[in-house]
Design a protein around this motif. Structure first.
Motif, PDB file in Angstrom:
ATOM      1  N   VAL A 205       0.753  -1.190  -0.069  1.00  0.00           N
ATOM      2  CA  VAL A 205       0.000   0.232  -0.035  1.00  0.00           C
ATOM      3  C   VAL A 205       0.796   1.341   0.061  1.00  0.00           C
ATOM      4  CG1 VAL A 205      -1.560   1.295   1.521  1.00  0.00           C
ATOM      5  CG2 VAL A 205      -1.790  -1.151   1.018  1.00  0.00           C
ATOM      6  N   ALA A 206       1.807   1.426   1.073  1.00  0.00           N
ATOM      7  CA  ALA A 206       2.548   2.389   1.149  1.00  0.00           C
ATOM      8  C   ALA A 206       3.912   2.161   1.866  1.00  0.00           C
ATOM      9  CB  ALA A 206       1.786   3.667   1.540  1.00  0.00           C
ATOM     10  N   ARG A 207       5.199   2.908   1.580  1.00  0.00           N
ATOM     11  CA  ARG A 207       6.224   2.763   2.382  1.00  0.00           C
ATOM     12  C   ARG A 207       6.957   4.008   2.668  1.00  0.00           C
ATOM     13  NH1 ARG A 207       8.118  -0.031  -2.430  1.00  0.00           N
ATOM     14  NH2 ARG A 207      10.030   1.149  -3.418  1.00  0.00           N
ATOM     15  N   ILE A 208       7.681   4.125   3.582  1.00  0.00           N
ATOM     16  CA  ILE A 208       8.540   5.486   3.947  1.00  0.00           C
ATOM     17  C   ILE A 208       9.803   4.817   4.349  1.00  0.00           C
ATOM     18  CG2 ILE A 208       7.586   5.546   6.297  1.00  0.00           C
ATOM     19  CD1 ILE A 208       7.407   8.615   5.939  1.00  0.00           C
ATOM     20  N   HIS A 209      10.610   5.616   3.752  1.00  0.00           N
ATOM     21  CA  HIS A 209      12.308   5.384   4.191  1.00  0.00           C
ATOM     22  C   HIS A 209      12.188   5.901   5.518  1.00  0.00           C
ATOM     23  CE1 HIS A 209      16.456   5.429   3.921  1.00  0.00           C
ATOM     24  NE2 HIS A 209      16.581   4.464   3.217  1.00  0.00           N
ATOM     25  N   THR A 210      13.250   5.451   6.507  1.00  0.00           N
ATOM     26  CA  THR A 210      13.312   5.888   7.806  1.00  0.00           C
ATOM     27  C   THR A 210      14.005   6.944   8.017  1.00  0.00           C
ATOM     28  OG1 THR A 210      14.580   3.961   8.396  1.00  0.00           O
ATOM     29  CG2 THR A 210      12.380   3.735   8.904  1.00  0.00           C
TER      30      THR A 210
ATOM     31  N   SER B  72      -3.404   2.730  -6.593  1.00  0.00           N
ATOM     32  CA  SER B  72      -4.843   2.615  -6.030  1.00  0.00           C
ATOM     33  C   SER B  72      -5.058   3.499  -4.781  1.00  0.00           C
ATOM     34  CB  SER B  72      -5.195   1.144  -5.651  1.00  0.00           C
ATOM     35  OG  SER B  72      -4.241   0.681  -4.851  1.00  0.00           O
ATOM     36  N   VAL B  73      -4.127   4.041  -4.131  1.00  0.00           N
ATOM     37  CA  VAL B  73      -4.098   4.839  -2.903  1.00  0.00           C
ATOM     38  C   VAL B  73      -3.711   6.132  -3.179  1.00  0.00           C
ATOM     39  CG1 VAL B  73      -4.339   2.783  -1.451  1.00  0.00           C
ATOM     40  CG2 VAL B  73      -2.469   4.112  -1.464  1.00  0.00           C
ATOM     41  N   LYS B  74      -3.094   6.431  -4.034  1.00  0.00           N
ATOM     42  CA  LYS B  74      -2.550   7.896  -4.136  1.00  0.00           C
ATOM     43  C   LYS B  74      -3.634   8.877  -3.905  1.00  0.00           C
ATOM     44  CE  LYS B  74       1.592   6.816  -7.085  1.00  0.00           C
ATOM     45  NZ  LYS B  74       2.261   7.010  -8.503  1.00  0.00           N
ATOM     46  N   GLY B  75      -2.985   9.958  -3.251  1.00  0.00           N
ATOM     47  CA  GLY B  75      -4.236  11.177  -3.128  1.00  0.00           C
ATOM     48  C   GLY B  75      -5.286  10.805  -2.062  1.00  0.00           C
ATOM     49  N   ARG B  76      -5.172   9.701  -1.632  1.00  0.00           N
ATOM     50  CA  ARG B  76      -6.193   9.330  -0.459  1.00  0.00           C
ATOM     51  C   ARG B  76      -5.546   8.840   0.744  1.00  0.00           C
ATOM     52  NH1 ARG B  76      -9.504   5.031  -0.871  1.00  0.00           N
ATOM     53  NH2 ARG B  76      -8.168   3.798  -2.227  1.00  0.00           N
ATOM     54  N   PHE B  77      -4.384   8.287   0.704  1.00  0.00           N
ATOM     55  CA  PHE B  77      -3.674   7.777   1.758  1.00  0.00           C
ATOM     56  C   PHE B  77      -2.453   8.390   2.172  1.00  0.00           C
ATOM     57  CE2 PHE B  77      -5.291   3.052   1.894  1.00  0.00           C
ATOM     58  CZ  PHE B  77      -6.570   3.407   1.728  1.00  0.00           C
ATOM     59  N   THR B  78      -2.027   8.668   3.393  1.00  0.00           N
ATOM     60  CA  THR B  78      -0.956   9.416   3.694  1.00  0.00           C
ATOM     61  C   THR B  78      -0.043   8.550   4.874  1.00  0.00           C
ATOM     62  OG1 THR B  78      -1.911  11.661   3.009  1.00  0.00           O
ATOM     63  CG2 THR B  78       0.225  11.663   4.470  1.00  0.00           C
ATOM     64  N   ILE B  79       1.319   8.170   4.527  1.00  0.00           N
ATOM     65  CA  ILE B  79       2.073   7.340   5.376  1.00  0.00           C
ATOM     66  C   ILE B  79       2.929   8.501   6.175  1.00  0.00           C
ATOM     67  CG2 ILE B  79       4.148   6.866   3.665  1.00  0.00           C
ATOM     68  CD1 ILE B  79       4.105   4.040   4.963  1.00  0.00           C
ATOM     69  N   SER B  80       3.274   8.023   7.415  1.00  0.00           N
ATOM     70  CA  SER B  80       4.054   9.190   8.273  1.00  0.00           C
ATOM     71  C   SER B  80       4.703   8.060   9.246  1.00  0.00           C
ATOM     72  CB  SER B  80       3.392  10.257   8.793  1.00  0.00           C
ATOM     73  OG  SER B  80       2.250   9.830   9.679  1.00  0.00           O
ATOM     74  N   ARG B  81       5.931   8.592   9.766  1.00  0.00           N
ATOM     75  CA  ARG B  81       6.591   7.901  10.983  1.00  0.00           C
ATOM     76  C   ARG B  81       7.045   8.936  12.085  1.00  0.00           C
ATOM     77  NH1 ARG B  81      10.231  10.872   8.292  1.00  0.00           N
ATOM     78  NH2 ARG B  81      12.382  10.376   8.431  1.00  0.00           N
ATOM     79  N   ASP B  82       7.256   8.639  12.931  1.00  0.00           N
ATOM     80  CA  ASP B  82       7.992   9.057  14.123  1.00  0.00           C
ATOM     81  C   ASP B  82       9.042   8.236  14.741  1.00  0.00           C
ATOM     82  OD1 ASP B  82       8.537  10.082  16.661  1.00  0.00           O
ATOM     83  OD2 ASP B  82       6.550  10.985  17.007  1.00  0.00           O
ATOM     84  N   ASN B  83      10.234   8.470  14.179  1.00  0.00           N
ATOM     85  CA  ASN B  83      11.182   7.617  14.543  1.00  0.00           C
ATOM     86  C   ASN B  83      11.595   7.594  16.073  1.00  0.00           C
ATOM     87  OD1 ASN B  83      11.548   7.011  11.977  1.00  0.00           O
ATOM     88  ND2 ASN B  83      13.459   8.005  11.477  1.00  0.00           N
ATOM     89  N   ALA B  84      11.594   8.738  16.754  1.00  0.00           N
ATOM     90  CA  ALA B  84      11.786   9.047  18.098  1.00  0.00           C
ATOM     91  C   ALA B  84      10.780   8.039  18.965  1.00  0.00           C
ATOM     92  CB  ALA B  84      11.767  10.372  18.582  1.00  0.00           C
TER      93      ALA B  84
END
Length: 122
Positions: free
Chosen positions: A48-53, A63-75
């Motif tokens: 679905v989505a991935r993010i580089h840490t 299929s999810v572009k513009g609707r889903f947002t991935i985010s992270r909090d490394n701390a």
């Protein structure tokens, strides 16, 4: 060893929103990926989505572009997936994933969570 625990799944009507969370325990590599996969009944697991840490670069399935947002909090060792404008075709078990390898643009995670169910009704 990384352990992943998803939360935030549930049932919504089409057009609604949900936010999935993934709590990671153990050592988190800061130069790798975390992300989300899903599996609908009778279908294979899809990214679905991935993010580089480290640099925060993201990739989304068409299929999810513009609707889903991935985010992270490394701390806090947390990963999120904000899902808006949900559709019935978004139904499925959503899995958090981390680490692993990327080859020819295909990410194969090393660690997986147990999954959280998302149900979208029309």
């Amino acid at each position: 060893q990384i352990q992943l625990a998803e939360s935030g799944g549930g049932s919504v009507q089409a057009g609604g929103s949900l936010t999935l969370s993934c709590a990671a325990s153990g050592y988190i590599y800061t130069n790798n990926y975390m992300g989300w996969f899903r599996q609908a009944p009778g279908k294979g697991r899809e990214g679905v989505a991935r993010i580089h840490t480290r640099d925060g670069g993201t990739f989304y399935a068409d299929s999810v572009k513009g609707r889903f947002t991935i985010s992270r909090d490394n701390a806090e060792k947390m990963l999120y997936l904000q899902m808006n404008s949900l559709k019935p075709e978004d139904n499925g078990m959503y899995y958090c994933a981390a680490d692993g390898t990327v080859y020819a643009g295909v990410w194969t995670p090393r660690y997986w969570g147990q999954g959280t169910q998302v149900t979208v009704s029309s």
